[in-house]
Design a protein around this motif. Structure first.
Motif, short mmCIF file in Angstrom:
data_model
loop_
_atom_site.label_atom_id
_atom_site.label_comp_id
_atom_site.label_asym_id
_atom_site.label_seq_id
_atom_site.Cartn_x
_atom_site.Cartn_y
_atom_site.Cartn_z
N SER A 15 17.35 39.90 -15.03
CA SER A 15 16.41 40.51 -14.08
C SER A 15 14.97 40.16 -14.42
CB SER A 15 16.60 42.03 -14.02
OG SER A 15 16.33 42.62 -15.27
N ARG A 63 4.78 45.02 -9.40
CA ARG A 63 6.18 44.80 -8.98
C ARG A 63 6.91 43.99 -10.03
NH1 ARG A 63 6.77 48.59 -5.98
NH2 ARG A 63 5.22 48.66 -4.34
N LYS A 91 6.52 43.86 -13.09
CA LYS A 91 6.88 44.70 -14.26
C LYS A 91 8.18 45.45 -14.02
CE LYS A 91 2.43 46.26 -15.85
NZ LYS A 91 1.63 47.44 -16.09
N GLN A 92 8.49 45.74 -12.76
CA GLN A 92 9.70 46.52 -12.47
C GLN A 92 10.98 45.72 -12.66
OE1 GLN A 92 8.69 47.81 -8.57
NE2 GLN A 92 7.49 49.55 -9.30
N PHE A 93 10.84 44.43 -12.96
CA PHE A 93 12.03 43.61 -13.13
C PHE A 93 12.51 43.54 -14.58
CE2 PHE A 93 13.05 41.51 -9.09
CZ PHE A 93 12.00 41.97 -8.31
N THR A 94 11.73 44.09 -15.50
CA THR A 94 12.18 44.02 -16.89
C THR A 94 13.43 44.88 -17.05
OG1 THR A 94 10.75 45.85 -17.50
CG2 THR A 94 9.87 43.62 -17.80
N HIS A 95 14.29 44.50 -17.98
CA HIS A 95 15.51 45.27 -18.16
C HIS A 95 15.19 46.67 -18.67
CE1 HIS A 95 19.81 45.89 -18.64
NE2 HIS A 95 19.56 46.41 -19.84
N PHE A 96 14.30 46.72 -19.68
CA PHE A 96 13.90 48.01 -20.24
C PHE A 96 12.50 48.38 -19.76
CE2 PHE A 96 17.48 48.55 -22.85
CZ PHE A 96 17.77 47.38 -23.55
N VAL A 97 12.30 49.66 -19.53
CA VAL A 97 10.97 50.11 -19.13
C VAL A 97 10.04 50.17 -20.34
CG1 VAL A 97 11.46 52.59 -19.47
CG2 VAL A 97 9.79 51.87 -17.74
#
Lengths: 845, 110
Positions: free
Chosen positions: A607, A800, A802-808
């Motif tokens: 992702s 947006r 940033k929202q694709f990283t696996h971990f927050v």
């Protein structure tokens, strides 16, 4: 030891009999079929549709592999010339001699040509076989005028064919009116008027005396009233006569005026020989319609196999059809010949409608009816006539227009289980009731299970009524609510969103729903919102609504990684762009594959890698391919006239144009299209939601096809369209589908469930019968005008991304994702493979 | 004595959706459900035991009757966000206590 069944005649009824025998007692019989025509059984009933594609293939009635699978020997193009009743053998023209235990003569009929001097000149034809149609088409190419002798059912079909071939067409009828058998004077007069309005000339009371060389045309026809007509070709459609020559030469009993005499089991005067279809004579009558032919096939098959004891008891000759675009129907005693019969007639000259019912002297039962211009009541009237249902106190209410919106005269509850609802396929009310009890709860399911409404389609409304009645009785509250959160159908919600200008799910839930939503209503709402307003789907208010794939603008694979599909409009791609895809695949170690949609799929993207991958693709000029959405996918193509020696139009450019026009459109389910440059159809347009096939004059448009689990051939929707009209119709068609389909309903199922089916769709889209055309086009224009590549929008928005990283809270990758190599590429490691590599690492450590 | 670990700003989780946190070596799916203007947070295991992939945080949230649930994105089984129990199969997700302090989402440390 299997018994031998020989069937002489490979037409629709002969083939139906073979199918019935196979289905009742397939392994007990070795079947041999002989057919005189040079091709396997084809649907002669719909012969005229041959002109749509000039090909016999769509009319073929033999399921692929049917003969092989059932050990049937079919001799095509080999006529049986003799039957030996003592030796029990048949002999064919090519010298085959085959023994039989049972024999069926399904030899059909031949077109009667009146013995007028000149009837056998060149450019005189009959209208029965595909060869006839091919010859007529060839002759029409060199002619300007055509004449049909015979104004009955088949004659009018032939006239339409000549008219469509571009000839100035004349219908020449011996009797005082057209369709003299089925239609009365008043109906005949209206029919004539409407046909003449189409540009076809009608001549009644015309007795052709002789045909000679013409002055301005190939022929000159002379009539008994001293008039004449010049014409380039003549088609005789003056009735049929049974092919009983085999029966005669064998010594079987034949009728005075022809026809093989049969009893109630369709046996001839020899108990081992049967006859079915147009060649059979039952109680002095020959039946020239398919429904009785099929009934005879069933009766004979049962009798031969010992699988049943039904008897043929004559057939109702009621019929409803569309002739030259005009609805015509006839029920029972259409001419009020019964003693004491009384008539009610409704004539509307403005709407061009003629309706007449014939009732018994005591006004209790319906004896017959004639409908021209509007045959909606046919199903109703037929049921009353067949089942002798008591008429309402004012029988005229059955044909007078429903001005006060009163309920129609008949509730289907009044019908007995034996009532034939679909006569084309012999489906009774009882059959439908069983099917509903067995789980069929939609029109499409009933069509599938019982074949009702799949012939002429005239009974569709009645079938739906029976279905709804039964569901109600069974207490099956057909709950059409979308889900527990919205007491509405998808269509209702679509209206609420449009009309109420609702822009978010929260607003929709607040105003019309309850609870917190779910994975059913959220994506459905997201799709509706997208189709209406076309916002970026990852806006904060829309993000959580998106289904699995739309959420990350990529297709989630089994291991939680994603695939990447850049759009390749029409399947056309430059060498440079191919190189970019290759480079991106190598850089990110992605698995590459060509898709059925003529583009390239890249697998194995985590992702967090998606935005970087897409940034590179976008920089190279690619856009999102929406492989992840219930949206337009691709428009497949063939190279067309640019390169191909057969192409008649530039299908390549049209495919690219269409894909760029509709990219980004979201819909109840995925949409797939294709454009072929000629009838060879290399782009496979006939299995698409919208398929386009080039003709010399423009484009033919096909709709509601699909591949996949339940393939369906698209239906021909409109022909010879120019570019502008094609786009208009597609705009309207898509927007109407979006507006009225159920959640996750492909266009095929949607159409199968539309009462009125294809015809209704044509009326709405082509004739604008609902007055929606302008609105639909406008709504499509909005979607087209507000298009943005959602991946482009995404990569340009750091929040947006940033929202694709696996971990927050970490930049680490998902440790559960791991790959192995196969055929020089990666694939996800299986659980076993993961265990093995873990233990390897431990071993090394 | 309980300890809590800061995970992320509240704003990092879009309302009515989830994100995955790396917490003490485990993957934790944190959901922010908003109804009537107020938020409720839940935390369950990110690993889908049936599909065997780390995807729970990417599922659609909602309700089944009165039960707040998430539907796994791969095969759509529903998991109760309070207890972690699957509504369709006999499996369950581990749950964690989760809270918001100020603008920060926190998970309890073992």
């Amino acid at each position: 030891m299997a018994k031998q069944l020989v069937v002489v005649g490979n037409g629709p009824v002969g083939h139906r009999l073979v199918e019935q025998v196979v289905s009742a007692a397939g392994d007990e019989w070795t079947i041999t079929v002989f057919g005189e025509e040079p091709r396997a059984a084809y649907d002669r009933v719909h012969l005229t549709s041959w002109f749509e594609q000039r090909s016999a293939e769509p009319l073929n009635m033999v399921a692929e592999g049917f003969y092989q699978a059932n050990g049937i020997c079919c001799h095509v193009g080999d006529k049986v010339v003799a039957v030996d009743l003592i030796a029990r053998t048949v002999t064919s023209q090519q010298g085959e001699v085959v023994a039989y235990d049972k024999l069926v003569l399904a030899t059909g009929s031949f077109p009667f040509v009146p013995p007028i001097p000149g009837h056998d000149r060149d450019n005189c034809f009959v209208y029965r076989t595909i060869e006839d149609l091919e010859a007529i088409t060839a002759a029409a190419a060199n002619g300007k005028v055509g004449a049909v002798v015979g104004g009955g059912l088949l004659g009018l079909e032939a006239a339409k064919a000549l008219h469509d071939l571009g000839l100035k067409t004349h219908v020449v009828e011996f009797a005082p009116r057209l369709m003299a058998v089925q239609v009365d004077e008043g109906g005949g007069a209206l029919l004539r008027k409407k046909i003449e309005e189409l540009g076809v000339s009608v001549h009644t009371d015309k007795n052709t005396q002789r045909i000679v060389d013409g002055d301005s045309a190939t022929h000159k026809m002379f009539f008994a009233d001293d008039t004449e007509l010049d014409t380039d070709l003549i088609v005789f459609s003056a009735g049929i006569r049974p092919r009983d020559e085999l029966a005669r030469s064998a010594g079987l009993e034949v009728g005075e005026r022809g026809g093989i005499v049969v009893n109630n089991y369709c046996q001839t005067s020899d108990e081992n020989v049967y006859s079915v279809g147009e060649s059979a004579l039952w109680e002095g009558r020959i039946y020239g319609l398919i429904a009785p032919g099929n009934q005879m096939a069933q009766v004979a098959a049962e009798h031969i196999c010992g699988s049943g004891d039904s008897e043929f008891a004559g057939a109702d000759m009621s019929t409803k059809l569309k002739l030259m675009g005009i609805d015509v129907a006839s029920v029972g005693d259409a001419h009020a010949n019964t003693t004491g019969a009384l008539c009610y007639t409704y004539i509307n000259e403005v709407e061009q409608v003629y309706k007449k019912i014939v009732v018994s002297a005591d006004k209790q039962s319906l004896l017959g009816a004639v409908l021209v211009g509007d045959a909606e009541e046919y199903g109703n009237l037929l049921q009353f006539a067949l089942n002798k249902i008591r008429l309402p106190d004012q029988p005229e209410s059955m044909i007078l227009p429903n001005i006060d919106n009163q309920a129609s005269a008949l509730g289907v509850d009044a019908l007995p289980a034996s009532a034939a609802i679909c006569s084309c396929n012999n489906v009774t009310k009882g059959d439908l009731v069983s099917a509903v009890a067995g789980g069929c709860a939609t029109l499409a399911a009933l069509k599938d299970k019982t074949a009702a409404a799949t012939g002429c389609g005239g009974c569709a409304a009645l079938v739906t009524q029976v279905m709804n009645g039964e569901l109600e009785k069974l207490g099956v509250a057909v709950n059409t609510d979308l889900c527990e959160h919205f007491p509405y159908t998808r269509q209702d919600l679509y209206s609420l969103v449009r009309v109420g200008h609702i822009k978010s799910f929260d607003e929709l839930l607040d105003k019309h729903g309850s609870g917190m939503g779910c994975e059913i209503c959220k994506p459905a709402a997201a799709s509706i919102l997208a189709s209406c307003w076309n916002d970026y789907v990852l806006e904060d208010t829309h993000q959580g609504l998106q289904d699995t794939n739309d959420r990350f603008l990529a297709n989630m694979q089994k291991d939680g990684t994603y695939s990447v599909v850049p759009r390749v409009p029409g399947g056309e791609i430059t060498a440079d762009k191919l190189i970019v895809i290759g480079q991106v695949a190598k850089k990110y170690n992605l698995y590459t594959k060509i898709t059925g949609g003529q583009r390239i799929d890249l697998f194995g993207a985590r992702s967090e890698q998606l935005p970087e991958i897409w940034r590179e693709l976008i920089d190279a000029g690619f856009e999102s391919g929406h492989a992840y959405g219930k949206a337009l996918r691709t428009v497949k193509s063939c190279v067309g006239s640019n390169w191909c020696r057969y192409g008649v139009q530039d299908s390549m450019s049209m495919a690219v144009l269409l894909e760029n026009r509709y990219k980004g459109l979201r819909s109840p389910h995925k949409l797939k299209m294709a454009v072929s440059g000629c009838t060879r159809e290399c782009a496979e347009a006939q299995c698409k939601d919208v398929g386009v096939i080039a003709t010399e004059n423009g484009w033919n448009m096909y709709v509601c096809g699909n591949g996949g689990m339940k393939p369906r051939h698209a239906d021909l929707f409109a022909t010879d369209l120019d570019d502008e009209t094609l786009l208009k119709y597609i705009d309207r068609f898509f927007m109407f589908y979006i507006r009225t389909a159920d959640r996750l309903q492909r266009t095929s199922t949607w159409m199968e469930n539309l009462e009125g089916g294809l015809e209704y769709l044509q009326q709405v889209v082509i004739e604008d019968s609902l007055g929606l055309a302008a609105e639909l086009e406008q709504q499509m224009a909005h979607v087209i005008g507000s298009y943005q590549c959602e991946w482009k929008t995404t990569v340009n928005d750091p929040q947006r991304v940033k929202q694709f990283t696996h971990f927050v809270n970490s930049d680490l990758a998902d440790a559960n994702v791991s790959f192995v190599r196969e055929r020089d590429q990666v694939r996800p490691a299986s659980d076993d493979e993961k265990k093995m590599s873990a233990s390897n690492i431990l071993a090394i450590a | 004595m309980s300890n809590w670990k800061d995970i992320c700003p509240v704003e990092a989780i879009v309302p009515n959706s989830g994100r995955c946190a790396l917490h003490e070596g485990e993957q934790v799916a944190i959901f922010r459900l908003r109804q009537g203007g107020s938020d409720t947070f839940y935390a369950v295991d990110n690993f889908d035991p049936l599909a065997r992939a780390n995807v729970i945080s990417r599922g659609i949230v909602g309700s089944r009757g009165n039960v707040p649930v998430v539907a796994s994105p791969l095969y759509k089984q529903h998991y109760c966000l309070n207890t972690g129990d699957c509504l369709e199969e006999d499996v369950s997700l581990k749950t964690w206590p989760v809270r918001v302090v100020g603008d920060t989402v926190q998970l309890r440390v073992n």
